[in-house]
Design a protein around this motif. Sequence first.
Motif, PDB file in Angstrom:
ATOM      1  N   LEU A 106     -11.814 -26.664  -2.906  1.00 37.35           N
ATOM      2  CA  LEU A 106     -11.808 -26.578  -2.006  1.00 37.35           C
ATOM      3  C   LEU A 106     -13.525 -26.588  -0.921  1.00 37.35           C
ATOM      4  CD1 LEU A 106     -10.759 -23.497  -3.353  1.00 37.35           C
ATOM      5  CD2 LEU A 106      -9.545 -24.801  -2.035  1.00 37.35           C
ATOM      6  N   THR A 107     -13.315 -26.598   0.108  1.00 39.32           N
ATOM      7  CA  THR A 107     -14.878 -26.564   1.237  1.00 39.32           C
ATOM      8  C   THR A 107     -14.333 -25.762   2.143  1.00 39.32           C
ATOM      9  OG1 THR A 107     -13.244 -28.561   2.178  1.00 39.32           O
ATOM     10  CG2 THR A 107     -14.798 -29.289   0.537  1.00 39.32           C
ATOM     11  N   THR A 108     -15.368 -25.300   2.342  1.00 40.01           N
ATOM     12  CA  THR A 108     -15.449 -24.445   3.715  1.00 40.01           C
ATOM     13  C   THR A 108     -15.551 -25.290   5.121  1.00 40.01           C
ATOM     14  OG1 THR A 108     -17.763 -25.360   4.646  1.00 40.01           O
ATOM     15  CG2 THR A 108     -17.491 -23.725   2.789  1.00 40.01           C
ATOM     16  N   GLY A 109     -14.730 -26.470   5.637  1.00 39.18           N
ATOM     17  CA  GLY A 109     -14.451 -27.593   6.593  1.00 39.18           C
ATOM     18  C   GLY A 109     -15.885 -27.238   7.192  1.00 39.18           C
ATOM     19  N   ASP A 110     -17.125 -26.842   7.646  1.00 37.60           N
ATOM     20  CA  ASP A 110     -17.964 -27.413   8.109  1.00 37.60           C
ATOM     21  C   ASP A 110     -18.613 -28.857   8.081  1.00 37.60           C
ATOM     22  OD1 ASP A 110     -16.830 -26.042  10.170  1.00 37.60           O
ATOM     23  OD2 ASP A 110     -17.865 -24.025   9.322  1.00 37.60           O
TER      24      ASP A 110
END
Length: 191
Positions: free
Chosen positions: A103-107
């Motif tokens: 799971l990453t923050t996407g940024d």
Amino acid sequence: MLDIDKSLPNDPDELRQFTALLLAEVKSQAVLIEKLRHQLAGHRNHRFGSSSESIEQLQLALETSEIAVAKMTAKLRLPDEDPKDKPKLRPIPDHIPRMEVELTTGDDDCARCGGVLRRLGEDVTEELEYVPGRFIMNRIVRPRFACSGCEAFTQAVLPSRPIERGRPGPGLLAHVLVNKYADHLPLYRQS
């Protein structure tokens, strides 16, 4: 009470008679109060029954419970607690397949200053899940990132779980509950 005139008599004999009359009335009221108290005690005894506990027994029970509490607190206050005494979760066997989800923050850039994020470490959460016919281990990896410009930390939020800080996943819990309540399979047989 008695009907008393606005002014008291001035004659000493009349004052003595008046005082005697007041004393007689106070005495009769005291007798009436004692009679009513006795009746009330009888009604309470009749309504609530006789109590087998007395004040002395309650005080003795309190003293013994205080002694027991003191003994328990003395046992609980160990000088140096070894980490060996704490129960540890057994590791999940290696033969169970693992599914890793990151799971990453996407940024790739900091939301505050726009600086570059660098990876510091990661938090790993393992969750035992049941897919019909087999068990799998969901391994949720959440990397921690720090901004090189403003020193802010970012990390993805852990998804909600049925039991906080627990290992079972929702599929495993559903499987156990269905087997227990719908299929009437006791827990000791499921284990």
